[in-house]
Scaffold this motif. Structure first.
Motif, PDB file in Angstrom:
ATOM      1  N   SER A 108       0.860  -1.193   0.000  1.00 45.60           N
ATOM      2  CA  SER A 108       0.000   0.000   0.000  1.00 45.60           C
ATOM      3  C   SER A 108       0.887   1.230   0.000  1.00 45.60           C
ATOM      4  O   SER A 108       2.001   1.210   0.538  1.00 45.60           O
ATOM      5  CB  SER A 108      -0.903  -0.001   1.246  1.00 45.60           C
ATOM      6  OG  SER A 108      -1.700  -1.159   1.297  1.00 45.60           O
ATOM      7  N   LEU A 109       0.400   2.292  -0.596  1.00 46.81           N
ATOM      8  CA  LEU A 109       1.173   3.525  -0.623  1.00 46.81           C
ATOM      9  C   LEU A 109       1.324   4.071   0.793  1.00 46.81           C
ATOM     10  O   LEU A 109       0.362   4.157   1.552  1.00 46.81           O
ATOM     11  CB  LEU A 109       0.494   4.563  -1.517  1.00 46.81           C
ATOM     12  CG  LEU A 109       0.433   4.239  -3.010  1.00 46.81           C
ATOM     13  CD1 LEU A 109      -0.151   5.414  -3.767  1.00 46.81           C
ATOM     14  CD2 LEU A 109       1.803   3.873  -3.551  1.00 46.81           C
ATOM     15  N   ASP A 152       2.462   6.859   3.861  1.00 48.44           N
ATOM     16  CA  ASP A 152       2.195   8.271   4.131  1.00 48.44           C
ATOM     17  C   ASP A 152       3.263   9.159   3.500  1.00 48.44           C
ATOM     18  O   ASP A 152       2.980  10.283   3.077  1.00 48.44           O
ATOM     19  CB  ASP A 152       2.125   8.513   5.637  1.00 48.44           C
ATOM     20  CG  ASP A 152       0.913   7.833   6.274  1.00 48.44           C
ATOM     21  OD1 ASP A 152      -0.056   7.567   5.539  1.00 48.44           O
ATOM     22  OD2 ASP A 152       0.952   7.565   7.489  1.00 48.44           O
ATOM     23  N   ARG A 209       2.362   9.680  -0.118  1.00 47.88           N
ATOM     24  CA  ARG A 209       1.216  10.585  -0.232  1.00 47.88           C
ATOM     25  C   ARG A 209       1.616  12.027   0.062  1.00 47.88           C
ATOM     26  O   ARG A 209       1.073  12.965  -0.533  1.00 47.88           O
ATOM     27  CB  ARG A 209       0.105  10.120   0.710  1.00 47.88           C
ATOM     28  CG  ARG A 209      -0.440   8.744   0.352  1.00 47.88           C
ATOM     29  CD  ARG A 209      -1.535   8.292   1.316  1.00 47.88           C
ATOM     30  NE  ARG A 209      -1.930   6.916   1.049  1.00 47.88           N
ATOM     31  CZ  ARG A 209      -2.793   6.543   0.114  1.00 47.88           C
ATOM     32  NH1 ARG A 209      -3.384   7.460  -0.628  1.00 47.88           N
ATOM     33  NH2 ARG A 209      -3.088   5.268  -0.071  1.00 47.88           N
ATOM     34  N   GLN A 230       1.071  15.227  -2.448  1.00 45.07           N
ATOM     35  CA  GLN A 230       0.316  16.418  -2.054  1.00 45.07           C
ATOM     36  C   GLN A 230       1.056  17.714  -2.393  1.00 45.07           C
ATOM     37  O   GLN A 230       0.447  18.777  -2.446  1.00 45.07           O
ATOM     38  CB  GLN A 230       0.023  16.358  -0.555  1.00 45.07           C
ATOM     39  CG  GLN A 230      -0.995  15.287  -0.172  1.00 45.07           C
ATOM     40  CD  GLN A 230      -1.156  15.147   1.324  1.00 45.07           C
ATOM     41  OE1 GLN A 230      -0.524  15.873   2.111  1.00 45.07           O
ATOM     42  NE2 GLN A 230      -1.995  14.221   1.754  1.00 45.07           N
ATOM     43  N   GLU A 258      -2.564   3.019  -8.268  1.00 42.98           N
ATOM     44  CA  GLU A 258      -2.752   3.571  -6.924  1.00 42.98           C
ATOM     45  C   GLU A 258      -2.132   4.957  -6.812  1.00 42.98           C
ATOM     46  O   GLU A 258      -2.636   5.816  -6.094  1.00 42.98           O
ATOM     47  CB  GLU A 258      -2.155   2.623  -5.882  1.00 42.98           C
ATOM     48  CG  GLU A 258      -2.912   1.326  -5.736  1.00 42.98           C
ATOM     49  CD  GLU A 258      -2.843   0.798  -4.328  1.00 42.98           C
ATOM     50  OE1 GLU A 258      -2.505   1.556  -3.402  1.00 42.98           O
ATOM     51  OE2 GLU A 258      -3.141  -0.391  -4.155  1.00 42.98           O
ATOM     52  N   TYR A 259      -1.030   5.188  -7.520  1.00 43.97           N
ATOM     53  CA  TYR A 259      -0.457   6.533  -7.553  1.00 43.97           C
ATOM     54  C   TYR A 259      -1.448   7.508  -8.186  1.00 43.97           C
ATOM     55  O   TYR A 259      -1.582   8.654  -7.721  1.00 43.97           O
ATOM     56  CB  TYR A 259       0.853   6.537  -8.348  1.00 43.97           C
ATOM     57  CG  TYR A 259       2.064   6.136  -7.536  1.00 43.97           C
ATOM     58  CD1 TYR A 259       2.837   7.089  -6.880  1.00 43.97           C
ATOM     59  CD2 TYR A 259       2.437   4.814  -7.423  1.00 43.97           C
ATOM     60  CE1 TYR A 259       3.949   6.739  -6.144  1.00 43.97           C
ATOM     61  CE2 TYR A 259       3.556   4.439  -6.689  1.00 43.97           C
ATOM     62  CZ  TYR A 259       4.304   5.408  -6.057  1.00 43.97           C
ATOM     63  OH  TYR A 259       5.399   5.041  -5.315  1.00 43.97           O
ATOM     64  N   ALA A 280      -4.150   8.201  -5.565  1.00 48.15           N
ATOM     65  CA  ALA A 280      -3.654   9.027  -4.462  1.00 48.15           C
ATOM     66  C   ALA A 280      -3.313  10.437  -4.917  1.00 48.15           C
ATOM     67  O   ALA A 280      -3.329  11.374  -4.120  1.00 48.15           O
ATOM     68  CB  ALA A 280      -2.420   8.371  -3.836  1.00 48.15           C
ATOM     69  N   LYS A 336      -5.053  12.345  -6.770  1.00 49.59           N
ATOM     70  CA  LYS A 336      -6.276  13.164  -6.810  1.00 49.59           C
ATOM     71  C   LYS A 336      -6.291  14.120  -8.003  1.00 49.59           C
ATOM     72  O   LYS A 336      -6.501  15.334  -7.864  1.00 49.59           O
ATOM     73  CB  LYS A 336      -6.438  13.936  -5.504  1.00 49.59           C
ATOM     74  CG  LYS A 336      -6.581  13.042  -4.287  1.00 49.59           C
ATOM     75  CD  LYS A 336      -6.721  13.843  -3.008  1.00 49.59           C
ATOM     76  CE  LYS A 336      -6.887  12.915  -1.811  1.00 49.59           C
ATOM     77  NZ  LYS A 336      -6.998  13.661  -0.528  1.00 49.59           N
TER      78      LYS A 336
END
Length: 971
Positions: A286-287, A289, A292, A296, A329-330, A333, A335
């Motif tokens: 899983s990606l 923190d 992420r 961001q 998944e990237y 994440a 967005k």
């Protein structure tokens, strides 16, 4: 439900009315244990996991489930009891469910009997229980699907052998659909579709520790489809003598609709990726923190493009779908700020040309062989990350890790794709500055030097390419606002004086156009800024785009931006050996560490002879220091006084590798300085029975003739440190499962001197380790049994790594500065060069004034007690012993640097390598003990099943006797 329970109990009890159940359970355990310890060579594999137990399970279950179900309906047909069952109060659904759950219960007991295997493995390392639970869950679901198929086949045959063979064929087809043997004939997209349909490929995903609802539903749908067909088959038998009616047609239509919906739902669920759970202990699929947080920070769109060819090496093909899922998944994440594309360059010439010219991505030839011929396949297996005008590429060598099983068999897995991809995202994110103009972020001027022979000596292609280079350099120099200067030199002028200097300083040598060409020439390019020199390699093709890409890649090495600079001090390297020399340099080399660190940081070589550390350095790394003089010590001391972080790897002994390994005392020159700061490096070495293996030459006498052999032995000088010997409260050891400290010395911290500082122990030996002052490295197993060395003194845990934070006082406080003797042309070195910021013409006027006697509270010293654990030779030895690339020591240093520079975004994901969890060191006797213990536990499990069966049978008999007696009393 009461009838269902009775049906399950009756069918389950039938297995134990004959030796069938014990033959099934015994065979299941024997085959699994044989595969685990003999076929997959668990101890030689040296990874604390039980994936080998599950890797063969899809194939093993085909035969076991077929053997279990072959008699369930066929025996009813043969004995004539099927008609009786169909006229009993039990409904067809109850009969089918009863037989299904009876078979599944037997298999569940078989799986329970294998539990001692993962339990014992958990004692041999830091096993992740997530994949274990996933493996058992996947086995139950897959077994349910195979059992349903077997029951469906059995209802249509009165012959058990035919039922067995037919079930095996159908189950094998489901397995074959997604197997590597079949998908190798198809492209990536077709292969992915086949893997979605294959029972084995779905199974592998769950056993990795990723429970995806789509995979579970796939098995449930197969189970439901064949149970529905089984139920329909029973109903057809009931109708056999009746004419077709509307009820029959409605039931047939209902079964068809149910089956169609069960199948279609798989395709409906395929694009949904949210219903998955990463049950691994560290959520490695899983990606994180950290990833992420970088996503961001994106202000502009980020493009991640995967270049994958339809045909690739068979060991790489199964990794493509996993990379696709991760990249998706990237995108989720990100967005909306991350766009993910997948390209087959072979089908798109424009994309292939762009990949080659702009990004340097070219196909790699893989040699493959089949039953009929050997061939070479040129394929793409690359990932491009681009942000603005910045880009990074990852090839298959950056993404995979290999573990050798033997000389011809290898395990290939994704090494740590999230770390590699996120690191590249971080790099392009932080490099995108100044509207794409790299010169706006260069803090120091850069000088281009071309070491070119005269045109008449160059091949025609290089002579023309030389002109292209000068045009590009002149164009960039005009845009650089004075930050780029260019110089062309001919190394062969003035009798080749410059050529000799280049050969001794950089290892450059004359080139030739071909192997047998006697005409040689020079064609090298470098970029220089202060003491940092970067060579620009010749591009693969002599075109403008490739040249510009190579040139800009070199310039980026000087772009500090958000990239930190590491001053790297190592012992002086030996002079380069002649090209024809067979013997390699005997001095320690740290090229692997340097290469790993340079991926994220700017590395500057620092000899400290000027008494200063380069002013742009953010951190000082001192590895295996040797006889540092006062000026070098002063440079380290003053860097610490200015609030810097000093990382030191040192001990009192150093190993040298020539014709044989020798161990000698080594003076670092740091002893008094460390003692002043409350740290002492012992004049002994730590030996530990908890250690790693080492190839040691052993002499064997054969009738007066001495035979010299190399054996892999447990070597107490290679201290094996596991998480229970690490400080899990420190981010420095985050993600590390194991570190080997080679020939370490103990570290002692003076609590009084450090009472106002924060002392964080990092690494410790086991509580059974001891100290030795001997420099004998050859084990003697005849005199000292399995350890090979005498146990001296008291056995206790010893500190091998420590971090100290706080305010320090200078070792030179109140003393004359060593730089007072640094006069031009003096004994301490050559006169300073003009423009060299590391040399000062007037030390009495400037350096003494700048001497700092006390550091701020942000200063840090991190010490590791080994000279050898980071050098190339030792890393190669450890890699050979573990049969895979050994990166843990370098990950430890990378973690330390990130912690010191307060850049901890990648710490959590750096150590997620699949092959980075070796077993605890064991002797041959210990390995045999654990192996035979599992054999004994398997037999004990069968005995317990027999005891329970006997007790249940007696109770059942007593209960039936009591019922008969009650009936006789009533009559």
């Amino acid at each position: 439900m009461n009838i269902l329970k009775r049906t399950v109990a009756k069918e389950f009890g039938t297995f134990f009315c004959s030796p069938v159940a014990f033959i099934f359970l015994g065979s299941f355990l024997a085959i699994n244990l044989f595969i685990f310890f003999w076929v997959e060579t668990f101890f030689a594999r040296n990874i604390d996991e039980i994936r080998p137990l599950f890797e063969w399970m899809p194939i093993l279950l085909i035969f076991l489930c077929a053997a279990t179900t072959m008699r369930m309906w066929s025996e009813e047909h043969r004995s004539g009891t099927l008609e009786f069952l169909l006229t009993s109060p039990a409904t067809p659904f109850t009969l089918v469910a009863g037989k299904f759950f009876a078979c599944l219960s037997l298999l569940t007991i078989a799986l329970v009997l294998t539990l001692p295997l993962p339990i014992t493995v958990s004692f041999l390392g830091q096993m992740d229980w997530g994949p274990v639970l996933g493996g058992y869950l996947a086995t139950l679901f897959l077994a349910g699907a195979y059992i349903a198929i077997g029951l469906f086949v059995s209802i249509h045959s009165e012959n058990q052998i035919i039922s067995l063979i037919t079930t095996v064929v159908i189950c094998w087809l489901f397995y074959l659909i997604g197997s590597d043997a079949l998908i190798g004939f198809f492209g990536n997209r077709s292969s992915e579709i086949l893997q979605l349909l294959g029972s084995g490929s779905r199974f592998e995903s769950i056993t990795r520790g990723v429970v995806d609802f789509r995979d579970l539903y796939y098995y449930l749908s197969i189970t439901a489809v064949f149970l529905c067909l089984n139920l329909y088959g029973l109903e057809k038998i009931r109708w056999a003598s009746n004419p077709t009616s509307s009820i029959h047609r409605r039931l047939r239509l209902c079964c068809a609709l149910i089956i169609a919906n069960l199948i279609v739902a798989n395709f409906w669920l395929a694009p949904i990726t949210n219903f998955r759970s990463d049950i691994t202990s560290r959520k490695i699929y899983s990606l994180s923190d950290g990833t992420r947080s970088y996503l961001q920070q994106l202000k502009e769109p980020l493009l991640i493009r995967g270049y994958f060819s339809p045909q690739t090496h068979p060991l790489l093909a199964p990794l493509v779908p996993r990379l696709r899922d991760l990249l998706k998944e990237y995108a989720i994440a990100g967005k909306g700020k991350v766009r993910v594309e997948f390209v087959n360059p072979i089908e798109n010439p424009e994309m292939e040309r762009e990949a080659g010219q702009k990004y340097g991505i070219r196909p790699v030839p893989f040699q493959t062989s089949s039953k009929y011929q050997a061939s070479v396949t040129n394929s793409y297996f690359d990932i491009l990350i681009t942000y603005g005008d910045q880009f990074e590429t990852l090839g298959f060598r950056d993404l995979i890790e290999i573990k050798a099983k033997d000389e011809q068999d290898f395990d290939v897995d994704l090494r740590n794709p999230e770390y590699d991809i996120t690191k590249s995202i971080k790099k392009v994110l932080y490099s995108y500055q100044g509207g794409g103009d790299i010169f706006t972020t260069l803090s120091q001027p850069v000088k281009f030097i071309g070491y070119f022979s005269a045109d008449k000596r160059l091949p025609k292609e290089l002579a023309a390419f030389k002109k292209e280079i000068m045009v590009l350099v002149d164009d960039l120099a005009k845009k650089s606002d004075g930050k780029l200067d260019a110089t062309i030199m001919d190394p062969e002028e003035n009798g080749g004086e410059l050529a000799d200097k280049l050969e001794s300083q950089y290892g450059f040598r004359p080139m030739s156009a071909s192997l047998f060409d006697q005409n040689t020439f020079w064609f090298y390019m470098t970029l220089t800024s202060n003491d940092q020199v970067v060579e620009i390699p010749l591009p693969e093709s002599f075109d403008k785009e490739s040249l510009q890409r190579s040139f800009m890649s070199g310039l980026k090495r000087f772009d500090r931006g958000f990239t930190k600079t590491i001053a790297f001090n190592t012992p002086p390297s030996p002079p380069p050996m002649p090209q024809y020399a067979m013997r390699q340099p005997s001095g320690p080399q740290f090229n692997a560490l340097r290469e790993i660190l340079s991926r994220e940081h700017i590395i500057t070589e620092e000899d400290l002879k000027s008494g200063q550390v380069a002013p742009e350095a953010d951190l000082l790394l001192v590895v295996a220091p040797e006889n540092l003089d006062e000026k070098q010590l002063f440079g380290i001391d003053q860097f610490l006084m200015q609030g810097g972080t000093v990382i030191i790897a040192t001990s009192s002994f150093n190993a040298s590798f020539t014709n044989k390994i020798t161990l000698a005392e080594q003076s670092s020159g740091l002893d008094k300085w460390l003692a002043h700061n409350g740290v002492t490096i012992g004049k002994t070495m730590v030996l530990d029975p908890k250690n790693s293996t080492f190839p040691v030459p052993v002499e064997r006498d054969v009738g007066g003739f001495t035979v010299r052999e190399t054996h892999m032995v447990n070597y107490p000088y290679f201290v094996d440190i596991r998480p229970d010997q690490m400080n899990d409260n420190s981010p420095i050891v985050t993600g590390l499962n194991q570190v080997t400290m080679n020939w370490p010395s103990p570290i002692t911290v003076d609590e009084k001197k450090n009472r106002n500082r924060k002392v964080t122990p990092l690494l410790n030996s086991s509580d059974r380790s001891w100290l030795s002052g001997s420099n004998e490295v050859q084990p003697d197993f005849k005199r000292y049994d399995e350890l090979g060395f005498p146990v001296e003194g008291q056995q206790a845990s010893h500190l091998l790594g420590v971090a100290i934070e706080g305010s320090f006082t200078s070792y030179f406080a109140g003393k004359p500065s060593p730089l007072n003797t640094a006069t031009a042309g003096g004994d301490d070195g050559p006169p300073p060069k003009d423009g060299d910021s590391n040399n000062v013409q007037s030390p009495e006027k400037e350096l003494i004034v700048r001497q700092v006697d006390k550091s701020p509270g942000s200063s840090r010293i991190v010490i590791y007690g080994s000279n050898c654990f980071l050098n190339d030779t030792t890393l190669g030895i450890n890699s050979s012993a573990m049969q895979t690339g050994y990166l843990e020591p370098m990950q430890l240093i990378a973690n330390t640097i990130d912690w010191a520079l307060e850049d901890q975004g990648l710490l959590d994901i750096r150590g997620r390598s699949h092959f980075a969890r070796p077993l605890v060191p064991m002797t041959r006797d210990m390995q045999l003990f654990w192996e035979y213990l599992n054999y004994a536990l398997a037999i004990l499990g069968l005995v317990l099943v027999w005891i329970v069966k006997t007790v249940v049978k007696k109770k059942s008999g007593a209960r039936q006797l009591e019922l008969l007696q009650q009936l006789e009393g009533r009559m």
